[in-house]
Design a protein around this motif. Sequence first.
Motif, short mmCIF file in Angstrom:
data_model
loop_
_atom_site.label_atom_id
_atom_site.label_comp_id
_atom_site.label_asym_id
_atom_site.label_seq_id
_atom_site.Cartn_x
_atom_site.Cartn_y
_atom_site.Cartn_z
N SER A 5 12.60 24.91 -36.49
CA SER A 5 13.02 23.55 -36.81
C SER A 5 13.33 22.87 -35.49
O SER A 5 14.04 23.45 -34.65
N THR A 6 12.83 21.69 -35.29
CA THR A 6 13.10 21.00 -34.01
C THR A 6 14.59 20.71 -33.88
O THR A 6 15.13 20.67 -32.78
N ASN A 7 15.28 20.49 -35.01
CA ASN A 7 16.73 20.29 -34.94
C ASN A 7 17.43 21.55 -34.45
O ASN A 7 18.26 21.51 -33.54
N GLN B 206 6.58 23.29 -38.26
CA GLN B 206 7.92 23.91 -38.35
C GLN B 206 7.82 25.00 -39.41
O GLN B 206 7.26 24.78 -40.48
N GLY C 158 11.61 23.94 -41.49
CA GLY C 158 12.12 22.56 -41.42
C GLY C 158 13.24 22.38 -42.41
O GLY C 158 13.17 22.87 -43.53
N ARG C 159 14.30 21.68 -42.00
CA ARG C 159 15.51 21.61 -42.82
C ARG C 159 15.86 20.18 -43.22
O ARG C 159 15.66 19.24 -42.46
N PHE D 241 9.91 15.60 -35.59
CA PHE D 241 10.46 15.66 -34.23
C PHE D 241 11.97 15.46 -34.26
O PHE D 241 12.53 14.99 -35.27
N ASN E 206 20.53 9.25 -45.76
CA ASN E 206 19.53 9.65 -44.77
C ASN E 206 18.07 9.64 -45.20
O ASN E 206 17.27 10.33 -44.58
N ASP E 207 17.72 8.92 -46.23
CA ASP E 207 16.31 8.94 -46.63
C ASP E 207 15.67 7.57 -46.49
O ASP E 207 16.34 6.56 -46.68
N LYS F 205 9.98 8.94 -51.65
CA LYS F 205 10.49 9.32 -50.33
C LYS F 205 9.35 9.45 -49.32
O LYS F 205 8.43 10.23 -49.48
N ILE G 62 15.85 12.05 -42.55
CA ILE G 62 16.55 12.15 -41.28
C ILE G 62 17.65 13.19 -41.40
O ILE G 62 18.34 13.24 -42.42
N ILE H 43 13.74 13.75 -37.39
CA ILE H 43 13.02 12.86 -38.30
C ILE H 43 11.73 13.51 -38.77
O ILE H 43 10.98 14.08 -37.96
C1 BTN Z 1 16.06 14.79 -45.40
O1 BTN Z 1 15.02 14.72 -46.02
O2 BTN Z 1 17.07 14.36 -45.88
C2 BTN Z 1 16.09 15.31 -44.00
C3 BTN Z 1 14.78 15.82 -43.52
C4 BTN Z 1 14.69 15.91 -42.03
C5 BTN Z 1 13.43 16.56 -41.55
C6 BTN Z 1 13.27 16.55 -40.07
S1 BTN Z 1 11.70 17.17 -39.58
C7 BTN Z 1 12.22 17.26 -37.92
C8 BTN Z 1 13.64 17.78 -37.94
N1 BTN Z 1 13.67 19.22 -37.99
C9 BTN Z 1 14.20 19.67 -39.12
O3 BTN Z 1 14.31 20.86 -39.40
N2 BTN Z 1 14.56 18.65 -39.90
C10 BTN Z 1 14.29 17.38 -39.29
#
Ligand code: BTN
Length: 259
Positions: free
Chosen positions: A26-28, A50, A53-54, A71, A113-114, A121, A125, A143
Amino acid sequence: DLERVLALLGHRAARFAPRTVEECTSTNTELVERPPIEDGRIHVLIAERQTAGRGRRGRNWHSWPGAGLTFSTLWRFAPGSAVPAGLSLAAGLALARALEKLDVAGIQLKWPNDVLVHGQKLAGILVELLPMRGRPPAAVIGIGINLRLPAHATVPDQPGGITDLAGQLASPPSREELLARVLAELHDLFEVYASAGFPALRAAWQQRNAFADLPVRISGEGVETRGTCIGVDDDGALLVRGEDGVQRILSGEVSLRVD
Ligand code: BTN
Ligand code: ATP
């Protein structure tokens, strides 16, 4: 192609330090766990893929190969700054503005955050604060934007479904153009945010509030409330008018739905 992104960023390019990786969890996670050394620039990490990805609450951000842009950016605040309030909303507003400039119609923001288009959707974020350890505040803003989803792509828990830019625009932008535009808006909006805070952005956020004046239900973390969504306050907390008056819901691990 990062050269292209930097060219599109024009005079703002020098402020950014972008980097791409083929794959990461995950980039985060990457930026939170291994923040680059501070050099005055805004570090950006873009992943082609990813593997984990979260979203919030340990939920997944699904990416299909080549289907989107994922990213994260690392923002460092000046020494003495308070812990940033309403940051996730500020980032959402920047994303909304970038998409509006690409002519996407009907963009709305779902607290906290959406980014939705006509209830579907389009982007999410995820904002995470770095542990302070005596240093000024710093935050990772991640994002994910759907650019071109595979046919019949679905995710759980989105009552309105999901959408992508290819479905919203006759000629969707390249990944480079999309990234450059979002970074440019984030950059410009953060100048306002850093000097005047979320109050300066609140009205612009509320104009795009997907749930304005609608009956909503908030659940999670021991909170269970119903009422009418009347907006957000200067800290970015959600304001819900119920039978017992107005409640403030702090951006946290709660879920917001139309009731
Ligand atoms: C949401 O949908 O509420 C949050 C999603 C966020 C996804 C982005 S993708 C880049 C970054 N890395 C992650 O793991 N999550 C965010
Ligand atoms: P809530 O709807 O409960 O307020 P949220 O929408 O902010 O939460 P998060 O947990 O922050 O949800 O984000 C993860 C959610 O995003 C997933 O549970 C899924 O419903 C949705 N999602 C995951 N991948 C995508 C995607 N590529 N496009 C659109 N939505 C996605």
